[in-house]
Design a protein around this motif. Sequence first.
Motif, PDB file in Angstrom:
ATOM      1  N   LYS A  14     -11.696 -14.648  -6.724  1.00  0.00           N
ATOM      2  CA  LYS A  14     -11.303 -15.634  -5.727  1.00  0.00           C
ATOM      3  C   LYS A  14     -12.502 -16.486  -5.339  1.00  0.00           C
ATOM      4  CE  LYS A  14      -9.353 -15.977  -1.105  1.00  0.00           C
ATOM      5  NZ  LYS A  14      -9.220 -15.244   0.152  1.00  0.00           N
TER       6      LYS A  14
ATOM      7  N   ILE B 179      -9.909   3.567  -7.393  1.00  0.00           N
ATOM      8  CA  ILE B 179      -9.259   2.535  -8.208  1.00  0.00           C
ATOM      9  C   ILE B 179      -8.983   1.297  -7.352  1.00  0.00           C
ATOM     10  CG2 ILE B 179      -7.197   1.965  -9.533  1.00  0.00           C
ATOM     11  CD1 ILE B 179      -6.989   4.983 -10.202  1.00  0.00           C
ATOM     12  N   PHE B 180      -8.488   1.550  -6.134  1.00  0.00           N
ATOM     13  CA  PHE B 180      -8.160   0.420  -5.257  1.00  0.00           C
ATOM     14  C   PHE B 180      -9.398  -0.438  -4.999  1.00  0.00           C
ATOM     15  CE2 PHE B 180      -7.902  -1.526  -1.049  1.00  0.00           C
ATOM     16  CZ  PHE B 180      -6.748  -2.278  -1.193  1.00  0.00           C
ATOM     17  N   ILE B 181     -10.503   0.207  -4.708  1.00  0.00           N
ATOM     18  CA  ILE B 181     -11.726  -0.541  -4.403  1.00  0.00           C
ATOM     19  C   ILE B 181     -12.180  -1.352  -5.612  1.00  0.00           C
ATOM     20  CG2 ILE B 181     -14.201  -0.251  -3.925  1.00  0.00           C
ATOM     21  CD1 ILE B 181     -13.427   1.995  -2.001  1.00  0.00           C
ATOM     22  N   ARG B 182     -12.089  -0.726  -6.775  1.00  0.00           N
ATOM     23  CA  ARG B 182     -12.457  -1.458  -7.994  1.00  0.00           C
ATOM     24  C   ARG B 182     -11.623  -2.728  -8.134  1.00  0.00           C
ATOM     25  NH1 ARG B 182     -10.011  -0.918 -12.753  1.00  0.00           N
ATOM     26  NH2 ARG B 182      -9.319   1.256 -12.539  1.00  0.00           N
ATOM     27  N   LEU B 183     -10.291  -2.586  -7.944  1.00  0.00           N
ATOM     28  CA  LEU B 183      -9.415  -3.741  -8.105  1.00  0.00           C
ATOM     29  C   LEU B 183      -9.658  -4.776  -7.008  1.00  0.00           C
ATOM     30  CD1 LEU B 183      -6.210  -1.737  -9.041  1.00  0.00           C
ATOM     31  CD2 LEU B 183      -7.496  -3.257 -10.556  1.00  0.00           C
ATOM     32  N   TYR B 184      -9.897  -4.288  -5.785  1.00  0.00           N
ATOM     33  CA  TYR B 184     -10.144  -5.208  -4.665  1.00  0.00           C
ATOM     34  C   TYR B 184     -11.364  -6.077  -4.977  1.00  0.00           C
ATOM     35  CZ  TYR B 184     -10.768  -6.833   0.145  1.00  0.00           C
ATOM     36  OH  TYR B 184     -10.894  -7.600   1.267  1.00  0.00           O
ATOM     37  N   ARG B 185     -12.420  -5.421  -5.440  1.00  0.00           N
ATOM     38  CA  ARG B 185     -13.653  -6.179  -5.690  1.00  0.00           C
ATOM     39  C   ARG B 185     -13.486  -7.128  -6.858  1.00  0.00           C
ATOM     40  NH1 ARG B 185     -17.990  -1.365  -4.252  1.00  0.00           N
ATOM     41  NH2 ARG B 185     -17.431  -1.357  -2.035  1.00  0.00           N
ATOM     42  N   ARG B 186     -12.765  -6.678  -7.879  1.00  0.00           N
ATOM     43  CA  ARG B 186     -12.588  -7.562  -9.023  1.00  0.00           C
ATOM     44  C   ARG B 186     -11.870  -8.854  -8.589  1.00  0.00           C
ATOM     45  NH1 ARG B 186      -8.683  -5.541 -13.478  1.00  0.00           N
ATOM     46  NH2 ARG B 186     -10.282  -3.947 -13.779  1.00  0.00           N
ATOM     47  N   HIS B 187     -10.764  -8.684  -7.847  1.00  0.00           N
ATOM     48  CA  HIS B 187     -10.015  -9.871  -7.434  1.00  0.00           C
ATOM     49  C   HIS B 187     -10.779 -10.674  -6.395  1.00  0.00           C
ATOM     50  CE1 HIS B 187      -6.302  -9.338  -9.649  1.00  0.00           C
ATOM     51  NE2 HIS B 187      -6.516  -8.040  -9.535  1.00  0.00           N
ATOM     52  N   SER B 188     -11.558  -9.983  -5.592  1.00  0.00           N
ATOM     53  CA  SER B 188     -12.344 -10.656  -4.562  1.00  0.00           C
ATOM     54  C   SER B 188     -13.357 -11.601  -5.201  1.00  0.00           C
ATOM     55  CB  SER B 188     -13.076  -9.587  -3.752  1.00  0.00           C
ATOM     56  OG  SER B 188     -13.596 -10.141  -2.590  1.00  0.00           O
TER      57      SER B 188
ATOM     58  N   LEU C 239       0.834  -1.210   0.000  1.00  0.00           N
ATOM     59  CA  LEU C 239       0.000   0.000   0.000  1.00  0.00           C
ATOM     60  C   LEU C 239       0.866   1.256   0.000  1.00  0.00           C
ATOM     61  CD1 LEU C 239      -2.791  -1.096   2.493  1.00  0.00           C
ATOM     62  CD2 LEU C 239      -3.124  -0.459   0.095  1.00  0.00           C
TER      63      LEU C 239
ATOM     64  N   GLU D 270      -9.487   9.544  -5.908  1.00  0.00           N
ATOM     65  CA  GLU D 270      -9.355   8.784  -7.143  1.00  0.00           C
ATOM     66  C   GLU D 270      -8.593   7.475  -6.891  1.00  0.00           C
ATOM     67  OE1 GLU D 270      -8.101   9.546 -11.829  1.00  0.00           O
ATOM     68  OE2 GLU D 270      -7.674  11.084 -10.326  1.00  0.00           O
ATOM     69  N   ALA D 271      -7.495   7.583  -6.137  1.00  0.00           N
ATOM     70  CA  ALA D 271      -6.691   6.395  -5.860  1.00  0.00           C
ATOM     71  C   ALA D 271      -7.512   5.359  -5.095  1.00  0.00           C
ATOM     72  CB  ALA D 271      -5.445   6.790  -5.061  1.00  0.00           C
ATOM     73  N   VAL D 272      -8.270   5.820  -4.103  1.00  0.00           N
ATOM     74  CA  VAL D 272      -9.088   4.887  -3.323  1.00  0.00           C
ATOM     75  C   VAL D 272     -10.124   4.217  -4.219  1.00  0.00           C
ATOM     76  CG1 VAL D 272     -10.869   4.734  -1.540  1.00  0.00           C
ATOM     77  CG2 VAL D 272      -8.754   5.993  -1.090  1.00  0.00           C
TER      78      VAL D 272
END
Lengths: 135, 135, 135, 135
Positions: free
Chosen positions: A128, A116-125, A96, A112-114
């Motif tokens: 999984k 993007i992070f949330i988008r990526l977190y949910r995609r990988h979540s 981080l 903006e950074a947050v």
Amino acid sequence: MILDIDNHSGVPIYRQIVDQVRRQILADHLSAGDQLVSVRDLARRLKVNPMTVSKAYSLLEMEEFVERRRGVGVFVAEMSRGGVKQTKKMLLEEALERAAVAAIQFDISEEEAVAIFIRLYRRHSSRKAGSRNEQ
Amino acid sequence: MILDIDNHSGVPIYRQIVDQVRRQILADHLSAGDQLVSVRDLARRLKVNPMTVSKAYSLLEMEEFVERRRGVGVFVAEMSRGGVKQTKKMLLEEALERAAVAAIQFDISEEEAVAIFIRLYRRHSSRKAGSRNEQ
Amino acid sequence: MILDIDNHSGVPIYRQIVDQVRRQILADHLSAGDQLVSVRDLARRLKVNPMTVSKAYSLLEMEEFVERRRGVGVFVAEMSRGGVKQTKKMLLEEALERAAVAAIQFDISEEEAVAIFIRLYRRHSSRKAGSRNEQ
Amino acid sequence: MILDIDNHSGVPIYRQIVDQVRRQILADHLSAGDQLVSVRDLARRLKVNPMTVSKAYSLLEMEEFVERRRGVGVFVAEMSRGGVKQTKKMLLEEALERAAVAAIQFDISEEEAVAIFIRLYRRHSSRKAGSRNEQ
DNA sequence: GTGGTCTAGACCACG
DNA sequence: GTGGTCTAGACCACC
């Protein structure tokens, strides 16, 4: 144990093994006492030199993630709950932090950074969760 | 141009130069047309061999971040605004993605990860503001 | 005299000047006795160092394409018709030879290579005719 | 692998190596997966510094013609058939285009230029057939 | 054994 | 002055 080695990534093979085994232990995919795949078997499976696997296991032993028992095999070590949690946090904070520094240098706002992070977190979540069902 | 080289970090010196100059260009601390410090001068300043600096500049030229003109010097290349923005986003997304994957593997919730990120973002953000005033 | 200098092509500027002036002489765009643009004027026009232009003219003088008359200027030299024709053929053969060698190495048939050559010849030929009318 | 290096041609040695290895790959004298001569061996054979060879191999890796694996060796990379063919055509077209432009500038007719090209093509073609038998 | 990095210093090419 | 190339030799990292 699933390992995904990329010969062309520039990252040394032994490092890739160390990182992935460490992660699997921390993610509880491997539990204390579990026996790891033998050096020879893993080397054959990954099509790498046995010395490379052995070196990786040695490093994991130095980090106290595994224990070598001569003539028997390599096993996931006991770790205090606190130790595990601390290590996880440390690795996560490192990742981080690198991201935060990049965002600031590139003049990208916290919001903006947050986002993007949330988008990526949910995609990988969701991925999984999906892969769990498949297996 | 401020470069911070660590001879003992394991990361090759030329790579450190490349990474830092690239970041400074993307962060707009260096603008298109600006002349970079000459190979010899930078080598003297960093106490490294000129070839090491030259190699770094060569790589930056191949990435089209700079242009070398023999007998004249090395200059920051013109880059389309779009190209710059795209490169920034790409680098940032990579960093955020690594962090997101780690968080998920370690069973750390979205909320907790975001909270840590925001804390780190603000800490570095204030540092940056501070360092501006110092210079 | 039209010169097209590309600062980023890697080819030294003086070489680009030599090549283009030589071509224009051989192509009869410059005739024996014509005065070339002065070193200073050309340097100003091309935004290059006068020494660079001077070096180019010196090389052309060594090749006997131009004559320098001190205090007067640089002029296109007299060349025997035979000499001109021979030089043209030589330059053309060099270019054709490189192409022929490439075609053979890449296993491209004589017919295919000739077809490509004719296509390119006609394309540039029509362009030239067009540009003539424009001027 | 046959390399013909000329120390006095003005063309940097590493460039000569790059050009010749690239051509041999495109001409199928080297196939995907083949191991190249090691850096040290080639350096000894050509009587040049190992760094010079290493630099050449680095450039070929950046062009994705070869892959370097530390501790193992340098190998011809996999390339899509389409990619190979496209690259060949591009290199050939460049050479033919230079020749076509020269012919037009020098007022040499399409027929004459084609005749010269065919003569050169056949001459080199028979040479190639001859050299095959020699080896 | 393989390739990768770096040094110190020489010499060349370009402007 | 600028950058570019090359050498000889050292030491490191990897397999």
